[in-house]
Design an enzyme around this catalytic site. Structure first.
Site, short mmCIF file in Angstrom:
data_model
loop_
_atom_site.label_atom_id
_atom_site.label_comp_id
_atom_site.label_asym_id
_atom_site.label_seq_id
_atom_site.Cartn_x
_atom_site.Cartn_y
_atom_site.Cartn_z
N ARG A 85 0.84 -1.21 0.00
CA ARG A 85 0.00 0.00 0.00
C ARG A 85 0.87 1.26 0.00
O ARG A 85 0.58 2.24 -0.67
CB ARG A 85 -0.96 0.01 1.19
CG ARG A 85 -2.15 -0.90 0.99
CD ARG A 85 -3.29 -0.62 1.91
NE ARG A 85 -4.07 0.56 1.53
CZ ARG A 85 -4.95 0.60 0.52
NH1 ARG A 85 -5.15 -0.45 -0.25
NH2 ARG A 85 -5.62 1.70 0.29
N ARG A 102 1.56 5.35 -8.01
CA ARG A 102 0.45 6.17 -8.51
C ARG A 102 0.92 7.59 -8.83
O ARG A 102 0.45 8.20 -9.79
CB ARG A 102 -0.70 6.16 -7.51
CG ARG A 102 -1.47 4.83 -7.56
CD ARG A 102 -2.46 4.73 -6.46
NE ARG A 102 -3.45 3.67 -6.69
CZ ARG A 102 -4.38 3.35 -5.82
NH1 ARG A 102 -4.46 3.98 -4.67
NH2 ARG A 102 -5.24 2.39 -6.10
N ASN A 112 -5.67 4.91 -11.87
CA ASN A 112 -4.50 5.13 -11.02
C ASN A 112 -3.52 3.94 -11.03
O ASN A 112 -2.74 3.75 -10.11
CB ASN A 112 -4.95 5.51 -9.60
CG ASN A 112 -5.91 4.49 -9.02
OD1 ASN A 112 -6.08 3.40 -9.57
ND2 ASN A 112 -6.53 4.83 -7.91
N HIS A 115 -3.58 -1.51 -7.98
CA HIS A 115 -4.48 -1.80 -6.87
C HIS A 115 -3.71 -2.55 -5.80
O HIS A 115 -2.86 -3.38 -6.10
CB HIS A 115 -5.65 -2.68 -7.34
CG HIS A 115 -6.40 -3.34 -6.23
ND1 HIS A 115 -7.41 -2.71 -5.54
CD2 HIS A 115 -6.23 -4.56 -5.65
CE1 HIS A 115 -7.85 -3.53 -4.58
NE2 HIS A 115 -7.16 -4.65 -4.63
P1 IDP Z 1 -7.81 2.63 -3.23
O1 IDP Z 1 -7.65 1.88 -4.54
O2 IDP Z 1 -6.76 3.67 -3.05
O3 IDP Z 1 -7.95 1.72 -2.04
P2 IDP Z 1 -10.68 3.07 -3.06
O4 IDP Z 1 -11.33 4.24 -2.39
O5 IDP Z 1 -10.77 1.73 -2.41
O6 IDP Z 1 -9.18 3.47 -3.36
O7 IDP Z 1 -11.34 2.99 -4.52
C1 IDP Z 1 -11.12 1.88 -5.34
C2 IDP Z 1 -10.82 2.38 -6.74
O8 IDP Z 1 -11.95 3.10 -7.22
C3 IDP Z 1 -9.66 3.39 -6.83
O9 IDP Z 1 -8.39 2.80 -6.87
C4 IDP Z 1 -9.99 4.10 -8.12
O10 IDP Z 1 -9.63 3.35 -9.28
C5 IDP Z 1 -11.52 4.19 -8.04
N1 IDP Z 1 -11.96 5.44 -7.41
C6 IDP Z 1 -11.86 5.81 -6.09
N2 IDP Z 1 -12.37 7.03 -5.87
C7 IDP Z 1 -12.83 7.45 -7.07
C8 IDP Z 1 -13.49 8.66 -7.50
O11 IDP Z 1 -13.74 9.58 -6.72
N3 IDP Z 1 -13.79 8.74 -8.83
C9 IDP Z 1 -13.52 7.73 -9.71
N4 IDP Z 1 -12.91 6.59 -9.35
C10 IDP Z 1 -12.56 6.45 -8.05
MG MG Z 2 -9.52 0.43 -1.45
#
Ligand code: IDP
Ligand code: MG
Length: 135
Positions: A85, A102, A112, A115
């Site tokens: 992470r 990222r 981004n 994952h």
């Molecule tokens: P993370 O991948 O950093 O854990 P999460 O909030 O779990 O972030 O969201 C999962 C994935 O959803 C993100 O990696 C990204 O690809 C997408 N995502 C998160 N927030 C947004 C947003 O506000 N708009 C569009 N896509 C988003």
């Molecule tokens: Mg997440």
């Protein structure tokens, strides 16, 4: 040794960043113990991101994750979940720390590039999703 799950997302695969990202993973002392590549179906993408099903960006996220080939990596290291992470960085590439994947490779908050499983329990679920029996 702790294990975690990594994805290289469609935006990065499409821009031929798989090698660069794997190189960073290895430089940071992760052992890659399994790897596969596939294109998720819409249904599989929905299942993988089911925790986000009520979010406004869910349909867009699912469409993006099913839009092209991804790479799935099973990573091993002491403290693998936390370390992966940290290396992948903040969700929004413009807010990600310098040197994180990222920050270096992400296009925007959705595209981004990578994952990471967000906890040990999620890592086990996600490893099973991609590498469990029946896969
Ligand atoms: P993370 O991948 O950093 O854990 P999460 O909030 O779990 O972030 O969201 C999962 C994935 O959803 C993100 O990696 C990204 O690809 C997408 N995502 C998160 N927030 C947004 C947003 O506000 N708009 C569009 N896509 C988003
Ligand atoms: Mg997440």
């Amino acid at each position: 040794m702790e294990q975690t799950l990594a994805l290289i997302k469609p935006d990065a695969v499409q821009r031929r960043l798989v090698g660069a990202i794997i190189s960073e993973i290895e430089k940071n002392d992760f052992q890659i113990v399994a790897i596969r590549t596939l294109k998720l179906s819409i249904d599989a993408a929905k299942q993988f991101y089911q925790a986000h099903r009520s979010k406004p960006f869910f349909d867009s996220l699912v469409g993006y994750m099913a839009s092209g080939r991804i790479f799935v990596l099973l990573l091993e290291k002491d403290d693998a979940v936390e370390a992966w992470r940290k290396l992948h960085g903040h969700t929004d590439p413009t807010q990600a720390e310098i040197g994180t994947l990222r920050q270096r490779f992400g296009i925007d908050v959705q595209q981004n590039s990578v994952h990471a499983a967000d906890s040990l329990a999620t890592a086990l679920d996600e490893i099973n999703f991609f590498f469990g029996e029946g896969q």
